[in-house]
Design a protein around this motif. Structure first.
Motif, PDB file in Angstrom:
ATOM      1  N   LEU A 341      92.284   4.914 -34.331  1.00 28.39           N
ATOM      2  CA  LEU A 341      92.535   3.821 -35.474  1.00 28.39           C
ATOM      3  C   LEU A 341      91.151   3.493 -36.151  1.00 28.39           C
ATOM      4  CD1 LEU A 341      94.210   1.839 -36.602  1.00 28.39           C
ATOM      5  CD2 LEU A 341      93.605   0.073 -34.631  1.00 28.39           C
ATOM      6  N   TRP A 342      91.332   3.959 -37.323  1.00 25.05           N
ATOM      7  CA  TRP A 342      90.161   3.448 -38.331  1.00 25.05           C
ATOM      8  C   TRP A 342      90.122   2.010 -38.495  1.00 25.05           C
ATOM      9  CZ3 TRP A 342      87.667   7.452 -37.341  1.00 25.05           C
ATOM     10  CH2 TRP A 342      87.680   8.646 -37.911  1.00 25.05           C
ATOM     11  N   PRO A 343      89.054   1.329 -38.835  1.00 24.95           N
ATOM     12  CA  PRO A 343      87.838   1.976 -38.854  1.00 24.95           C
ATOM     13  C   PRO A 343      87.136   2.107 -37.343  1.00 24.95           C
ATOM     14  CG  PRO A 343      87.659  -0.345 -38.981  1.00 24.95           C
ATOM     15  CD  PRO A 343      89.047  -0.233 -39.048  1.00 24.95           C
ATOM     16  N   ALA A 344      86.347   3.070 -37.172  1.00 24.18           N
ATOM     17  CA  ALA A 344      85.608   3.575 -35.975  1.00 24.18           C
ATOM     18  C   ALA A 344      84.492   4.639 -36.441  1.00 24.18           C
ATOM     19  CB  ALA A 344      86.648   4.241 -34.960  1.00 24.18           C
ATOM     20  N   PHE A 349      78.099  14.764 -31.426  1.00 29.21           N
ATOM     21  CA  PHE A 349      78.463  15.663 -30.151  1.00 29.21           C
ATOM     22  C   PHE A 349      79.338  15.024 -29.045  1.00 29.21           C
ATOM     23  CE2 PHE A 349      74.512  17.300 -32.235  1.00 29.21           C
ATOM     24  CZ  PHE A 349      75.125  18.588 -32.705  1.00 29.21           C
ATOM     25  N   SER A 350      80.396  14.288 -29.603  1.00 29.46           N
ATOM     26  CA  SER A 350      81.183  13.479 -28.589  1.00 29.46           C
ATOM     27  C   SER A 350      82.600  14.276 -28.595  1.00 29.46           C
ATOM     28  CB  SER A 350      81.390  12.145 -28.872  1.00 29.46           C
ATOM     29  OG  SER A 350      80.162  11.213 -28.826  1.00 29.46           O
ATOM     30  N   LEU A 351      83.228  14.136 -27.619  1.00 26.84           N
ATOM     31  CA  LEU A 351      84.544  14.514 -27.097  1.00 26.84           C
ATOM     32  C   LEU A 351      85.516  13.407 -27.068  1.00 26.84           C
ATOM     33  CD1 LEU A 351      86.353  16.948 -26.434  1.00 26.84           C
ATOM     34  CD2 LEU A 351      86.083  16.196 -24.041  1.00 26.84           C
ATOM     35  N   ILE A 352      86.672  13.458 -27.764  1.00 26.59           N
ATOM     36  CA  ILE A 352      87.536  12.449 -28.152  1.00 26.59           C
ATOM     37  C   ILE A 352      88.982  13.115 -27.624  1.00 26.59           C
ATOM     38  CG2 ILE A 352      88.550  11.014 -29.742  1.00 26.59           C
ATOM     39  CD1 ILE A 352      86.120  11.881 -31.753  1.00 26.59           C
ATOM     40  N   MET A 353      89.382  12.363 -26.592  1.00 24.34           N
ATOM     41  CA  MET A 353      90.555  12.700 -25.896  1.00 24.34           C
ATOM     42  C   MET A 353      91.584  11.343 -25.674  1.00 24.34           C
ATOM     43  SD  MET A 353      90.985  14.107 -21.716  1.00 24.34           S
ATOM     44  CE  MET A 353      89.628  15.492 -22.173  1.00 24.34           C
ATOM     45  N   GLY A 354      92.581  11.482 -26.172  1.00 25.24           N
ATOM     46  CA  GLY A 354      93.761  10.372 -25.945  1.00 25.24           C
ATOM     47  C   GLY A 354      93.650   9.674 -27.093  1.00 25.24           C
ATOM     48  N   ARG A 355      94.638   8.497 -27.076  1.00 25.40           N
ATOM     49  CA  ARG A 355      94.702   7.613 -28.161  1.00 25.40           C
ATOM     50  C   ARG A 355      93.897   6.252 -28.121  1.00 25.40           C
ATOM     51  NH1 ARG A 355      98.991   8.573 -30.857  1.00 25.40           N
ATOM     52  NH2 ARG A 355      99.270   6.506 -31.589  1.00 25.40           N
ATOM     53  N   HIS A 356      93.065   5.946 -29.116  1.00 25.23           N
ATOM     54  CA  HIS A 356      92.022   4.953 -29.100  1.00 25.23           C
ATOM     55  C   HIS A 356      92.274   4.022 -30.172  1.00 25.23           C
ATOM     56  CE1 HIS A 356      89.865   7.316 -26.145  1.00 25.23           C
ATOM     57  NE2 HIS A 356      90.043   8.188 -26.782  1.00 25.23           N
ATOM     58  N   THR A 357      92.611   2.663 -29.897  1.00 22.68           N
ATOM     59  CA  THR A 357      93.061   1.834 -30.991  1.00 22.68           C
ATOM     60  C   THR A 357      92.117   0.496 -30.907  1.00 22.68           C
ATOM     61  OG1 THR A 357      94.375   0.951 -29.216  1.00 22.68           O
ATOM     62  CG2 THR A 357      95.665   2.453 -30.646  1.00 22.68           C
ATOM     63  N   ASN A 358      90.943   0.552 -30.615  1.00 19.17           N
ATOM     64  CA  ASN A 358      89.966  -0.374 -30.404  1.00 19.17           C
ATOM     65  C   ASN A 358      88.831  -0.508 -31.330  1.00 19.17           C
ATOM     66  OD1 ASN A 358      91.560  -1.644 -28.298  1.00 19.17           O
ATOM     67  ND2 ASN A 358      90.712  -0.159 -26.687  1.00 19.17           N
ATOM     68  N   ASN A 359      88.790   0.319 -32.403  1.00 16.25           N
ATOM     69  CA  ASN A 359      87.955   0.177 -33.533  1.00 16.25           C
ATOM     70  C   ASN A 359      86.411   0.542 -32.707  1.00 16.25           C
ATOM     71  OD1 ASN A 359      90.170  -2.287 -34.912  1.00 16.25           O
ATOM     72  ND2 ASN A 359      89.758  -0.279 -35.545  1.00 16.25           N
ATOM     73  N   SER A 360      86.258   1.426 -31.973  1.00 13.99           N
ATOM     74  CA  SER A 360      85.281   1.842 -31.392  1.00 13.99           C
ATOM     75  C   SER A 360      83.977   2.163 -32.174  1.00 13.99           C
ATOM     76  CB  SER A 360      85.472   3.061 -30.207  1.00 13.99           C
ATOM     77  OG  SER A 360      86.417   2.651 -29.397  1.00 13.99           O
ATOM     78  N   ASP A 361      82.637   1.771 -31.663  1.00 14.97           N
ATOM     79  CA  ASP A 361      81.729   2.351 -32.362  1.00 14.97           C
ATOM     80  C   ASP A 361      80.700   2.840 -31.146  1.00 14.97           C
ATOM     81  OD1 ASP A 361      79.202   2.713 -33.662  1.00 14.97           O
ATOM     82  OD2 ASP A 361      78.927   0.530 -34.368  1.00 14.97           O
ATOM     83  N   GLU A 441      74.732  -5.692 -11.890  1.00 18.84           N
ATOM     84  CA  GLU A 441      75.529  -4.468 -11.390  1.00 18.84           C
ATOM     85  C   GLU A 441      76.814  -4.895 -11.532  1.00 18.84           C
ATOM     86  OE1 GLU A 441      74.165  -1.581 -10.830  1.00 18.84           O
ATOM     87  OE2 GLU A 441      72.313  -1.983 -11.278  1.00 18.84           O
ATOM     88  N   SER A 442      77.587  -3.841 -12.181  1.00 19.68           N
ATOM     89  CA  SER A 442      78.882  -4.046 -12.201  1.00 19.68           C
ATOM     90  C   SER A 442      79.695  -2.778 -12.069  1.00 19.68           C
ATOM     91  CB  SER A 442      79.225  -4.673 -13.516  1.00 19.68           C
ATOM     92  OG  SER A 442      80.778  -4.796 -13.654  1.00 19.68           O
ATOM     93  N   LYS A 443      81.077  -2.672 -11.636  1.00 22.29           N
ATOM     94  CA  LYS A 443      81.856  -1.592 -11.589  1.00 22.29           C
ATOM     95  C   LYS A 443      82.010  -1.177 -13.158  1.00 22.29           C
ATOM     96  CE  LYS A 443      84.136  -2.144  -7.365  1.00 22.29           C
ATOM     97  NZ  LYS A 443      85.413  -2.141  -6.613  1.00 22.29           N
ATOM     98  N   THR A 444      82.240  -2.155 -14.144  1.00 25.91           N
ATOM     99  CA  THR A 444      82.338  -1.780 -15.541  1.00 25.91           C
ATOM    100  C   THR A 444      81.818  -2.646 -16.397  1.00 25.91           C
ATOM    101  OG1 THR A 444      84.525  -3.308 -15.551  1.00 25.91           O
ATOM    102  CG2 THR A 444      84.913  -0.884 -14.973  1.00 25.91           C
ATOM    103  N   TYR A 445      81.535  -2.051 -17.762  1.00 17.95           N
ATOM    104  CA  TYR A 445      80.976  -2.730 -18.691  1.00 17.95           C
ATOM    105  C   TYR A 445      81.657  -2.587 -20.046  1.00 17.95           C
ATOM    106  CZ  TYR A 445      77.005  -2.449 -15.500  1.00 17.95           C
ATOM    107  OH  TYR A 445      76.105  -2.576 -14.306  1.00 17.95           O
ATOM    108  N   GLY A 446      81.878  -3.630 -20.749  1.00 18.46           N
ATOM    109  CA  GLY A 446      82.544  -3.571 -22.187  1.00 18.46           C
ATOM    110  C   GLY A 446      81.494  -3.311 -23.084  1.00 18.46           C
ATOM    111  N   TYR A 447      81.678  -2.482 -24.108  1.00 13.83           N
ATOM    112  CA  TYR A 447      80.714  -2.077 -25.191  1.00 13.83           C
ATOM    113  C   TYR A 447      81.563  -1.601 -26.596  1.00 13.83           C
ATOM    114  CZ  TYR A 447      77.037   0.273 -27.638  1.00 13.83           C
ATOM    115  OH  TYR A 447      76.395   0.637 -28.938  1.00 13.83           O
ATOM    116  N   GLN A 448      81.533  -2.402 -27.452  1.00 12.47           N
ATOM    117  CA  GLN A 448      81.975  -1.986 -28.763  1.00 12.47           C
ATOM    118  C   GLN A 448      83.530  -1.474 -28.738  1.00 12.47           C
ATOM    119  OE1 GLN A 448      80.203  -2.933 -30.980  1.00 12.47           O
ATOM    120  NE2 GLN A 448      78.282  -1.989 -31.607  1.00 12.47           N
ATOM    121  N   GLY A 449      84.272  -2.023 -28.253  1.00 11.21           N
ATOM    122  CA  GLY A 449      85.512  -1.573 -27.994  1.00 11.21           C
ATOM    123  C   GLY A 449      85.922  -0.448 -26.851  1.00 11.21           C
ATOM    124  N   CYS A 450      85.156  -0.257 -25.919  1.00 12.97           N
ATOM    125  CA  CYS A 450      85.081   0.788 -24.973  1.00 12.97           C
ATOM    126  C   CYS A 450      84.652   0.180 -23.781  1.00 12.97           C
ATOM    127  CB  CYS A 450      84.035   1.854 -25.221  1.00 12.97           C
ATOM    128  SG  CYS A 450      84.283   2.530 -26.848  1.00 12.97           S
TER     129      CYS A 450
END
Length: 660
Positions: A341-344, A349-361, A441-450
């Motif tokens: 989903l634009w904008p993103a 050199f990244s691989l994009i797999m699946g559907r992404h609707t969070n306007n990632s950067d 230290e955490s199991k997950t981190y949120g970053y720019q829609g990811c």
């Protein structure tokens, strides 16, 4: 300068007997050695010049055809020597046709009014509603177009660049069209307001209107069956066939479009390939490849990219018009049925797999995987550095450069690791370290829609450090290749940069990797009228490209100083040895990861579907007969040799430094 004479009375009589007619025989001029026997059933209107109709054409299947003109209507035309024209169902009007051209079975070829032949066409790239229009012309290149597209925050600059293109368009405008030497136009529909360069082949094409085909003897253009193109520029070496439809497009050198590919308001630069799918308002930088029927590229910028089947982007989450756009930086790949989903903005050199609707950067986290899981965008930083596919891509791009024109328009840097990607990794390390510091230290981190998993975060930092050490070590070793290293003073002298150019951030201008400082200087020169035409801009692009490694070293040395904490005034042979040792670990470490990744292609699971009617042994033998043995694979051998060669190179330098 060719000389002509008027027709003789006996020649006029002969032409009449051969079914020819003219509104005014007195204004027809011919070659001094003109022979009327090779002109039959031709209607002449307006000013006509005819060359010497001698010589033959060798056609496919062993057919020989004599130069002649027959069954045609010519209006205001200049015909060169050795030309063949036959079965023009309507007419050819207002064209100069050069020597050795072959035209057979066409509907009509004409220029109407004053035409710039596609030059000056506005292409609504990146945004369907406009605002980033690029005015195309014969010599547009990716870097010039990049500035026109993305530097809208400098309106004076954009105005001056557009004026350059408009002046060129006015310069090439004419009421007369041009068909060059050695052109073949066969079984074709209508051609209106089109300039046709030397050695073009147009065969079975349906419609060409308002464009230029910039073919030449070194890089001929082929336009094939069913093609429809309006308002276009086609560069040298292009091949288009099988029902391609273009409207308001620029097609760069050595591009290939086929299998009903459709594009509107799009720019394709050198070595792009498009088949089956659709493009709308895209900036396709060099080596953008899309082969699949269900793939849509829309309102985005791409380069060195491979789009998987069913790849799609959406800019329809709007209320005031289609304003959203997106960037997939160089080297991106999309898997089958991926969606963004634009904008993103996706990092290099990244691989994009699946559907992404969070306007990632993810622009500061290159070489990553962006994977969908339970409607979340999972980002795995740096993991593509250890992928065999990434390395294969880096090696294949130079080999797939099909440009044969001695005057390339785009200046392409194929390096996987460069100041551009390394600066991203340095920023990426800061991003990941700050996430750790902020969230603990955490199991997950949120970053720019990811979402980044904790383990992936730590691994990403490690991989980025390895790549940085590899690049800095490569630069250092290259710099010392011809250095005697007899003393610390000599080493320091060899390491001294050649100039101050190269410090600060670097940019990827759709294939050209260069320092931002030099780009800004160039743009300032345009705004202040120190640069007044596009040729001067191209010369500067060429300078930056040809001097890349000298400029790169200025940047690399500055990073070595900060990364390793050394100084040019005090660096010693022992300091260099420590850097080279770190380089060896990084190079061999990454290569071993790539080696292990390659092994997966030969695993038991990869043998499924082999040995169809046999047991495990038959499956194994069938697999090996088709795929070969892992140890014999050319790429695997290359990786192992790379480890061996780089280890030896590092050891030799260390030995020299220790001995001295």
């Amino acid at each position: 300068m060719k000389t002509y004479r008027k027709l003789l009375t006996k020649e006029i009589d002969a032409l009449k007997q051969q079914g020819c007619q003219s509104s005014n025989w007195d204004i027809i001029e011919v070659h001094p050695l003109f022979n009327a026997k090779n002109v039959h059933r031709v209607t002449f209107m307006g000013n006509i010049k005819l060359g010497l109709l001698e010589g033959t054409f060798q056609l496919p299947g062993g057919v020989t055809q004599q130069s002649m003109i027959k069954d045609a209507t010519l209006h205001n035309c200049e015909i060169g020597d050795g030309v063949y024209i036959d079965r023009v169902h309507n007419y050819i009007a207002n064209y100069k046709i050069e020597d050795g051209t072959y035209i057979q079975n066409v509907n009509c070829i004409y220029v109407e009014g004053n035409s710039s032949f596609g030059n000056g066409t506005c292409v609504a790239v990146m945004n369907e509603q406009g605002g980033r229009e690029v005015i195309i012309y014969d010599y547009l290149n990716a870097h010039f177009a990049y500035i026109l597209t993305f530097y809208r925050h400098r309106p004076l600059l954009i105005s001056k660049l557009q004026d350059m293109v408009k002046k060129y368009s006015a310069y090439v405008s004419s009421t007369m069209g041009y068909i060059g030497k050695g052109v073949k136009i066969i079984n074709t529909g209508s051609i209106k307001n089109v300039k046709v360069g030397d050695y073009t082949t147009i065969e079975g094409t349906q419609l060409l209107e308002n464009g230029s085909i910039n073919s030449n003897v070194h890089a001929p253009v082929h336009i094939g069956y069913g093609v429809v193109a309006n308002n276009f520029i086609i560069s040298s070496g292009v091949r288009m066939k099988d029902g391609v439809m273009l409207n308001r497009c620029f097609v760069g050198q050595a591009c290939e479009l086929g299998h009903t590919y459709t594009a509107t308001d799009s720019l394709f630069f050198s070595n792009c390939q498009g088949e089956n799918g659709e493009a709308a308002s895209i900036f396709a930088g060099p080596f953008t490849v899309t082969h699949h029927k269900s793939t849509l590229l829309i309102s985005g910028m791409f380069s060195f990219m491979n789009a998987g089947s069913g790849s799609n982007q959406s800019n329809h989450m709007y209320k005031l018009g289609a304003i959203h756009q997106g960037i997939i930086e160089r080297g991106g790949k999309t898997t089958s049925n991926s969606y963004i989903l634009w904008p993103a903005r996706i990092g290099a050199f990244s691989l994009i797999m699946g559907r992404h609707t969070n306007n990632s950067d993810t622009s500061n986290l290159p070489f990553s995987y962006l994977i969908e899981n339970n409607d979340q965008s999972i980002l795995v930083p740096g993991v593509n550095l250890r992928s065999v596919g990434t390395i294969r891509d880096a090696k294949k791009f130079p080999k797939r450069d099909k440009r044969t024109d001695p005057h390339p328009l785009d200046f392409l840097n194929f390096n996987l690791l460069s100041p551009y990607t390394i600066q991203k990794m340095l920023k990426g390390i800061d991003v990941l370290e700050n996430l750790k510091m902020t969230c603990g230290e955490s199991k997950t981190y949120g970053y720019q829609g990811c979402v980044i998993n904790g383990r992936s975060l730590h691994r990403g930092i490690e991989l980025y450090h390895m790549a940085i050490r590899k690049f800095l070590g490569n630069s250092l070793i290259s710099r010392l290749t011809k250095c005697s290293c007899e003393s610390d003073e000599i080493i320091r002298e060899c390491l001294k940069p050649d100039s101050s150019i190269g410090l600060g951030d670097w940019r990827d201008l759709a294939g050209l990797i260069a320092p931002q400082s030099e780009i800004v200087k160039l743009l300032n020169d345009v705004e202040n009228d120190r640069i007044t035409n596009s040729k001067q801009i191209y010369d500067q692009f060429e300078y930056l490209h040809e001097n890349y490694y000298a400029i790169e070293w200025t940047w690399a040395w500055e990073k070595i100083k900060s990364y390793y904490g050394v100084n040019l005034n005090s660096i010693t042979a022992q300091d260099v040895i420590l850097i080279v040792e770190e380089w060896k670990k990084a190079v061999t470490g990454l290569d071993k990861m790539i080696y292990e990744d390659a092994k997966k292609e030969f695993s038991l699971s990869s043998r499924i579907s082999f040995g169809l009617d046999g047991n495990r042994y038959v499956q194994k033998v069938d697999f090996e007969k088709v795929r070969g043995l892992f140890e014999d694979n050319d790429f695997v051998k290359t990786v192992l040799k790379h480890i061996e060669d780089k280890t030896r190179l590092g050891d030799e330098l260390i030995h020299r430094l220790k001995v001295e």
